[in-house]
Design a protein around this motif. Structure first.
Motif, mmCIF file in Angstrom:
data_model
loop_
_atom_site.group_PDB
_atom_site.id
_atom_site.type_symbol
_atom_site.label_atom_id
_atom_site.label_comp_id
_atom_site.label_asym_id
_atom_site.label_seq_id
_atom_site.Cartn_x
_atom_site.Cartn_y
_atom_site.Cartn_z
ATOM 1 N N ALA A 87 0.823 -1.219 0.000
ATOM 2 C CA ALA A 87 0.000 0.000 0.000
ATOM 3 C C ALA A 87 0.851 1.261 0.000
ATOM 4 C CB ALA A 87 -0.935 -0.003 1.212
ATOM 5 N N GLN A 90 1.201 3.374 -3.105
ATOM 6 C CA GLN A 90 0.104 4.229 -3.537
ATOM 7 C C GLN A 90 0.312 5.653 -3.014
ATOM 8 O OE1 GLN A 90 -2.271 3.181 -5.671
ATOM 9 N NE2 GLN A 90 -1.103 1.262 -5.689
ATOM 10 N N ARG A 96 -3.950 5.478 -0.661
ATOM 11 C CA ARG A 96 -3.219 4.545 0.204
ATOM 12 C C ARG A 96 -4.144 3.870 1.200
ATOM 13 N NH1 ARG A 96 2.215 6.775 2.750
ATOM 14 N NH2 ARG A 96 2.607 6.903 0.489
ATOM 15 N N ALA A 99 -5.995 1.189 -0.523
ATOM 16 C CA ALA A 99 -5.120 0.040 -0.779
ATOM 17 C C ALA A 99 -4.941 -0.792 0.491
ATOM 18 C CB ALA A 99 -3.770 0.513 -1.308
ATOM 19 N N LEU A 100 -4.790 -0.130 1.634
ATOM 20 C CA LEU A 100 -4.666 -0.857 2.895
ATOM 21 C C LEU A 100 -5.908 -1.699 3.155
ATOM 22 C CD1 LEU A 100 -3.132 1.899 5.203
ATOM 23 C CD2 LEU A 100 -2.032 -0.242 4.526
ATOM 24 N N ASN A 103 -6.136 -4.598 0.465
ATOM 25 C CA ASN A 103 -5.146 -5.649 0.738
ATOM 26 C C ASN A 103 -5.550 -6.471 1.957
ATOM 27 O OD1 ASN A 103 -3.693 -4.562 -1.364
ATOM 28 N ND2 ASN A 103 -2.145 -3.580 -0.077
#
Length: 221
Positions: A87, A90, A96, A99-100, A103
Motif C-alpha cells: 500500500a 500508492q 493509500r 489500498a490498505l 489488501n
C-alpha cells in the motif's frame, strides 16, 4: 516506519543454519496455528512435521509460550509484507487508505479456509493475561496505529474532513473486516467481501472533504 516487529539481536546473531532451521519450524508452526489456534500448537506434532525431536524444537524456542509469541510475530511480519508494504506504493491519502483496506480484505478472504491469528488469538487470549496476550495486543496495536496514520495523512492531503476522528474511522473499518470473517467463515455468505467494500465506500463518503474527487469508490469486480 512499518508496523513489522524488530528482529532481536539474539536472533540476528544466530548462525545461518540455525536461523534457517528456526524459520522452517516456525513455518510449520504457523500453519498449525492457523488451523488449530495458538493453543492448538503441539510441540509433539510440530516436531513430527518438522522431522525433528521435541528437544530440537525446544532448543530453538525454549518453551511453548515462546513458540506462540514467535508465531504471532511471524504472522505479523507476513501480514505487513502482504497488506501494509504494498500500500505504501500508492499516493498518500485516500488512495493509500483504500489500498490498505483492499489488501486487508483480500488477505482475510484468502484466510477463510484456515483462519486469522489476530481474530482467533483474540478469542483465545482476550481474558488471559500474560506474555502471549501482550505480544498479540502489541502486533494488533501496531497495525491499528498504521491505519490511523494513513487516515491522518488522508486528512492532511485534504481527502478527508479536518474533523475526521482517525480512531473512530479505524474502528469502523476494522468492524467491516470482522463482519467479513464472521459472515463468510461461519455463515458461508459469498457476498461478504462485496458488502464490506460497499461499507468502506459509505464510511469514506461520510468523512470525505466536500471537494475531494478521490472519495468516489473505485470500480471493483
Amino acid at each position: 516506519m512499518t508496523p513489522t516487529s524488530r528482529t532481536s539481536d539474539a536472533l540476528d546473531a544466530r548462525p545461518t543454519k540455525g536461523r534457517a532451521t528456526r524459520a522452517a519450524i516456525l513455518d510449520v508452526a504457523l500453519t498449525q496455528a492457523l488451523h488449530a489456534g495458538l493453543e492448538g500448537l503441539s510441540i509433539g506434532l510440530l516436531a513430527e512435521h518438522a522431522r525433528m525431536s521435541k528437544s530440537g524444537v525446544f532448543a530453538h524456542f525454549g518453551s511453548r509460550e515462546e513458540l506462540q509469541i514467535a508465531v504471532i510475530r511471524e504472522y505479523h511480519r507476513r501480514f505487513s509484507a502482504e497488506v501494509f508494504e504494498p500500500a505504501l506504493r500508492q499516493p498518500r491519502g485516500l488512495p493509500r487508505l483504500r489500498a490498505l483496506f483492499e489488501n486487508w480484505l483480500e488477505r482475510v478472504t484468502a484466510e477463510l479456509a484456515a483462519g486469522c491469528i489476530y481474530i482467533s488469538g483474540a478469542v483465545e487470549f482476550d481474558d488471559r493475561p500474560g506474555a502471549v496476550r501482550d505480544a498479540l495486543v502489541d502486533m494488533v496495536d501496531s497495525w491499528h496505529a498504521a491505519l490511523e496514520r494513513a487516515i491522518t495523512l488522508a486528512v492532511s492531503e485534504g481527502h478527508l474532513r479536518a474533523d475526521t476522528d482517525p480512531a473512530q474511522l479505524r474502528f469502523e473499518i476494522h468492524g467491516l473486516i470482522l463482519a467479513v470473517h464472521h459472515d463468510a467463515r461461519l455463515l458461508r455468505r459469498d457476498d461478504a467481501p462485496q458488502r464490506a467494500r460497499a461499507g468502506f465506500n459509505r464510511i469514506v463518503e461520510r468523512w470525505a472533504a466536500p471537494s475531494d474527487a478521490t472519495a468516489a469508490p473505485a470500480a471493483r469486480g
